[in-house]
Motif scaffolding. Structure first.
Motif, PDB file in Angstrom:
ATOM      1  N   ARG A  45     -10.693  -9.635   5.435  1.00 45.07           N
ATOM      2  CA  ARG A  45     -10.214  -8.409   4.804  1.00 45.07           C
ATOM      3  C   ARG A  45     -11.150  -8.057   3.663  1.00 45.07           C
ATOM      4  O   ARG A  45     -11.736  -8.941   3.049  1.00 45.07           O
ATOM      5  CB  ARG A  45      -8.812  -8.606   4.232  1.00 45.07           C
ATOM      6  N   ASP A  46     -11.219  -6.782   3.324  1.00 46.72           N
ATOM      7  CA  ASP A  46     -12.036  -6.394   2.174  1.00 46.72           C
ATOM      8  C   ASP A  46     -11.309  -6.770   0.886  1.00 46.72           C
ATOM      9  O   ASP A  46     -10.105  -7.052   0.884  1.00 46.72           O
ATOM     10  CB  ASP A  46     -12.385  -4.904   2.218  1.00 46.72           C
ATOM     11  N   GLN A  47     -12.033  -6.785  -0.220  1.00 51.75           N
ATOM     12  CA  GLN A  47     -11.481  -7.221  -1.504  1.00 51.75           C
ATOM     13  C   GLN A  47     -10.314  -6.343  -1.954  1.00 51.75           C
ATOM     14  O   GLN A  47      -9.336  -6.841  -2.502  1.00 51.75           O
ATOM     15  CB  GLN A  47     -12.568  -7.260  -2.584  1.00 51.75           C
ATOM     16  N   ALA A  48     -10.410  -5.045  -1.728  1.00 49.01           N
ATOM     17  CA  ALA A  48      -9.330  -4.143  -2.144  1.00 49.01           C
ATOM     18  C   ALA A  48      -8.024  -4.486  -1.425  1.00 49.01           C
ATOM     19  O   ALA A  48      -6.950  -4.490  -2.033  1.00 49.01           O
ATOM     20  CB  ALA A  48      -9.729  -2.690  -1.884  1.00 49.01           C
ATOM     21  N   THR A  49      -8.106  -4.789  -0.141  1.00 46.44           N
ATOM     22  CA  THR A  49      -6.912  -5.175   0.619  1.00 46.44           C
ATOM     23  C   THR A  49      -6.363  -6.498   0.119  1.00 46.44           C
ATOM     24  O   THR A  49      -5.149  -6.649  -0.063  1.00 46.44           O
ATOM     25  CB  THR A  49      -7.236  -5.252   2.123  1.00 46.44           C
ATOM     26  N   ASN A  50      -7.247  -7.470  -0.112  1.00 49.46           N
ATOM     27  CA  ASN A  50      -6.795  -8.757  -0.657  1.00 49.46           C
ATOM     28  C   ASN A  50      -6.110  -8.569  -2.006  1.00 49.46           C
ATOM     29  O   ASN A  50      -5.082  -9.198  -2.281  1.00 49.46           O
ATOM     30  CB  ASN A  50      -7.966  -9.730  -0.791  1.00 49.46           C
ATOM     31  N   ASP A  51      -6.657  -7.705  -2.847  1.00 49.76           N
ATOM     32  CA  ASP A  51      -6.050  -7.449  -4.155  1.00 49.76           C
ATOM     33  C   ASP A  51      -4.652  -6.849  -4.007  1.00 49.76           C
ATOM     34  O   ASP A  51      -3.716  -7.249  -4.707  1.00 49.76           O
ATOM     35  CB  ASP A  51      -6.923  -6.514  -4.994  1.00 49.76           C
ATOM     36  N   ARG A  52      -4.498  -5.907  -3.097  1.00 51.96           N
ATOM     37  CA  ARG A  52      -3.192  -5.281  -2.872  1.00 51.96           C
ATOM     38  C   ARG A  52      -2.183  -6.286  -2.323  1.00 51.96           C
ATOM     39  O   ARG A  52      -1.018  -6.311  -2.728  1.00 51.96           O
ATOM     40  CB  ARG A  52      -3.328  -4.096  -1.940  1.00 51.96           C
ATOM     41  N   LEU A  53      -2.622  -7.137  -1.394  1.00 53.54           N
ATOM     42  CA  LEU A  53      -1.718  -8.154  -0.841  1.00 53.54           C
ATOM     43  C   LEU A  53      -1.363  -9.206  -1.887  1.00 53.54           C
ATOM     44  O   LEU A  53      -0.230  -9.695  -1.914  1.00 53.54           O
ATOM     45  CB  LEU A  53      -2.338  -8.793   0.394  1.00 53.54           C
ATOM     46  N   SER A  97       4.466  -1.019  13.175  1.00 54.78           N
ATOM     47  CA  SER A  97       3.398  -1.566  12.336  1.00 54.78           C
ATOM     48  C   SER A  97       3.881  -2.837  11.640  1.00 54.78           C
ATOM     49  O   SER A  97       5.077  -3.054  11.468  1.00 54.78           O
ATOM     50  CB  SER A  97       2.994  -0.554  11.265  1.00 54.78           C
ATOM     51  N   VAL A 131       2.588  -6.327   8.739  1.00 57.41           N
ATOM     52  CA  VAL A 131       1.662  -7.066   7.890  1.00 57.41           C
ATOM     53  C   VAL A 131       1.976  -8.527   8.104  1.00 57.41           C
ATOM     54  O   VAL A 131       3.148  -8.918   8.114  1.00 57.41           O
ATOM     55  CB  VAL A 131       1.858  -6.714   6.396  1.00 57.41           C
TER      56      VAL A 131
END
Length: 120
Positions: A3-11, A73, A75
């Motif tokens: 995953r990109d960093q932005a997605t990791n940050d949100r998760l 959908s 997660v």
């Protein structure tokens, strides 16, 4: 899965929020009948912590599965995830502690309320 960093940050923020809500008792987790799974309803989503084996064996991967009630959908966060695994393990430990005395329920059981919505 990378995953990109932005997605990791949100998760990461999502897991922190779930931990905080659980600690405050604002997110209520239930035990599934005949299973070690725990589940909760939050923001029109079903949250499921698994797997079905709660042997306490830390090498067995665990997961958080989130799916909206009105969409296919989802997660999924796995405890083997390099960036998110430790936060998930913290949430799992907290949920197991706070729900250990809950009577088991069936999250997919057919209630009169659900049946009435479908038939009326």
């Amino acid at each position: 899965m990378a995953r990109d960093q932005a997605t990791n940050d949100r998760l990461t923020k999502l897991l922190a929020q779930l931990i905080s809500l659980t600690e405050k008792g604002e997110l209520h987790w239930e035990r599934e009948v005949g299973s070690a799974h725990r589940y909760a309803r939050w923001k029109n989503n079903l949250l499921i912590l698994g797997p079905a084996d709660s042997s306490g064996e830390t090498k067995v991967p665990r997961y958080l599965f989130i799916t909206p009630f009105d969409s296919p959908s989802c997660v999924e966060i796995n405890s083997d995830d390099e960036k998110l695994g430790s936060s998930l393990i913290k949430l799992i430990a907290l949920v197991e502690q706070t729900s250990k005395n809950e009577p088991p329920t069936d999250p997919f059981g057919l209630s009169d309320e659900v049946l009435s919505r479908l038939t009326n």
